[in-house]
Design a protein around this motif. Sequence first.
Motif, PDB file in Angstrom:
ATOM      1  N   TYR A   1       1.283  -2.681  12.393  1.00  0.00           N
ATOM      2  CA  TYR A   1       0.037  -1.975  12.075  1.00  0.00           C
ATOM      3  C   TYR A   1       0.293  -1.005  10.932  1.00  0.00           C
ATOM      4  N   THR A   2      -0.634  -0.919  10.018  1.00  0.00           N
ATOM      5  CA  THR A   2      -0.534   0.019   8.902  1.00  0.00           C
ATOM      6  C   THR A   2      -1.509   1.163   9.146  1.00  0.00           C
TER       7      THR A   2
ATOM      8  N   PRO B   1      -3.728   4.421   8.119  1.00  0.00           N
ATOM      9  CA  PRO B   1      -4.494   4.661   6.875  1.00  0.00           C
ATOM     10  C   PRO B   1      -3.715   5.418   5.802  1.00  0.00           C
ATOM     11  N   PHE B   2      -2.920   6.417   6.189  1.00  0.00           N
ATOM     12  CA  PHE B   2      -2.180   7.185   5.183  1.00  0.00           C
ATOM     13  C   PHE B   2      -1.102   6.352   4.507  1.00  0.00           C
ATOM     14  N   GLU B   3      -0.593   5.328   5.204  1.00  0.00           N
ATOM     15  CA  GLU B   3       0.453   4.472   4.634  1.00  0.00           C
ATOM     16  C   GLU B   3      -0.068   3.609   3.487  1.00  0.00           C
ATOM     17  N   LYS B   4      -1.378   3.489   3.389  1.00  0.00           N
ATOM     18  CA  LYS B   4      -1.989   2.709   2.316  1.00  0.00           C
ATOM     19  C   LYS B   4      -2.131   3.515   1.028  1.00  0.00           C
ATOM     20  N   LEU B   5      -1.940   4.829   1.132  1.00  0.00           N
ATOM     21  CA  LEU B   5      -2.103   5.694  -0.033  1.00  0.00           C
ATOM     22  C   LEU B   5      -0.859   5.644  -0.918  1.00  0.00           C
TER      23      LEU B   5
END
Length: 128
Positions: free
Chosen positions: A10-11, A13-17
């Motif tokens: 699972y990713t 949301p902050f890891e997508k930044l």
Amino acid sequence: MTQERNDDRYTFPFEKLEIWKHAVDLADCTLSILDTFPPNKHPKLTALMETAVSRVAQSIAEGKGKQYKKDFIQSLQTAGSSLFEFLTVTELLKRRGCISEQDGTKIRAQSEIINRKLHGLINSLRKE
């Protein structure tokens, strides 16, 4: 229990930044540099440096979890303040000969990217 592959996890949301990724890279680079310090060489400054650099990524992640945009912006501003604190301690340790010119240049280049991206994201959020 089987171990999951990294690409299936699972990713958050902050890891997508992209900015968070840059901040984690800066912290990792800094921790590698600090690992080379003698154990008792400026322990208070190195502790401050470690705290400030890790707080940059932490503040970005925390802000992404906020419900309101203004709170996210405030967390991004906190990340910027931590970045400046980190750079100040870096400069002190560089002047004391603890951080090489090459490492100092690398830290500064990474910090410039983060600073620009922080301001860009803040400005973008304010326009929404």
